[in-house]
Write a protein that holds these residues in place. Structure first.
Motif, PDB file in Angstrom:
ATOM      1  N   LEU A  51      -5.800  -1.079   9.425  1.00  0.00           N
ATOM      2  CA  LEU A  51      -5.142  -1.871   8.601  1.00  0.00           C
ATOM      3  C   LEU A  51      -4.867  -1.845   6.704  1.00  0.00           C
ATOM      4  N   LYS A  52      -5.511  -1.582   6.476  1.00  0.00           N
ATOM      5  CA  LYS A  52      -6.263  -2.349   4.828  1.00  0.00           C
ATOM      6  C   LYS A  52      -5.708   0.038   4.114  1.00  0.00           C
ATOM      7  N   SER A  53      -6.606   0.801   4.909  1.00  0.00           N
ATOM      8  CA  SER A  53      -6.014   2.189   4.194  1.00  0.00           C
ATOM      9  C   SER A  53      -4.413   3.009   4.169  1.00  0.00           C
ATOM     10  N   THR A  54      -4.301   2.396   5.997  1.00  0.00           N
ATOM     11  CA  THR A  54      -2.683   3.113   6.212  1.00  0.00           C
ATOM     12  C   THR A  54      -2.011   2.229   6.067  1.00  0.00           C
ATOM     13  N   GLY A  55      -2.240   0.811   6.225  1.00  0.00           N
ATOM     14  CA  GLY A  55      -0.737  -0.049   6.822  1.00  0.00           C
ATOM     15  C   GLY A  55      -0.701  -0.161   8.219  1.00  0.00           C
ATOM     16  N   GLU A  56      -1.198   0.646   9.111  1.00  0.00           N
ATOM     17  CA  GLU A  56      -1.268   0.524  10.485  1.00  0.00           C
ATOM     18  C   GLU A  56      -1.464  -0.672  11.130  1.00  0.00           C
ATOM     19  N   TRP A  57      -0.599  -1.182  12.136  1.00  0.00           N
ATOM     20  CA  TRP A  57      -1.024  -2.175  12.608  1.00  0.00           C
ATOM     21  C   TRP A  57      -1.768  -2.178  14.041  1.00  0.00           C
ATOM     22  N   ASP A  58      -0.920  -1.577  14.662  1.00  0.00           N
ATOM     23  CA  ASP A  58      -0.864  -1.742  15.774  1.00  0.00           C
ATOM     24  C   ASP A  58      -2.487  -1.273  16.616  1.00  0.00           C
TER      25      ASP A  58
END
Length: 138
Positions: A51-58
């Motif tokens: 999440l921190k590195s890509t913004g992907e939360w899934d």
């Protein structure tokens, strides 16, 4: 078409059905699930990093679900063993959060005789003393 959304209560019922009918789930114990809990907690940390590195939360959402499954499964097993229920787990953590945040929820009956508002560490110390005296918190 939107997929069905489930409630916490429905998840709990699904786990109970799995404990009754699934060959794998029905044989699990607290001990046998230790490795699963460790793996799932580790995967949550990886999900946080993603999440921190890509913004992907899934991925984080999925991994938190896996940890929640472990909590529900352990609680169902404990209920089968007559130890405690999922409601006891929820009540215990809710009471702890209220007790440990007197600056938000007000002073707890637990430390009503304490002069002033105790710090987080002082509350933990008081809790430990009470546990040692067999007072419990559920």
């Amino acid at each position: 078409m939107e997929e069905k959304r489930y409630t916490f209560e429905e998840l709990t019922e699904i786990v109970k059905i799995l404990r009754e009918k699934c060959p794998w789930d029905s044989t699990q114990t607290h001990e046998s699930l230790k490795v699963c809990m460790e793996e799932e907690a580790s995967e949550v940390i990886e999900g946080i990093d993603l999440l921190k590195s890509t913004g992907e939360w899934d991925n984080l959402c999925e991994e938190l679900g896996d940890v929640l499954l472990q909590v529900v499964l352990h609680s169902v097993i404990a209920q089968e063993e007559g130890l405690f229920t999922l409601e006891d787990v929820v009540t215990g953590i809710a009471r702890k959060m209220v007790r440990r945040h007197p600056h938000i929820f007000g002073k707890s009956e637990f430390y009503k005789d304490y002069d002033g508002i105790p710090s987080w560490e002082e509350i933990k110390r008081l809790e430990k003393e009470a546990r040692e005296k067999n007072k419990g918190f559920l």
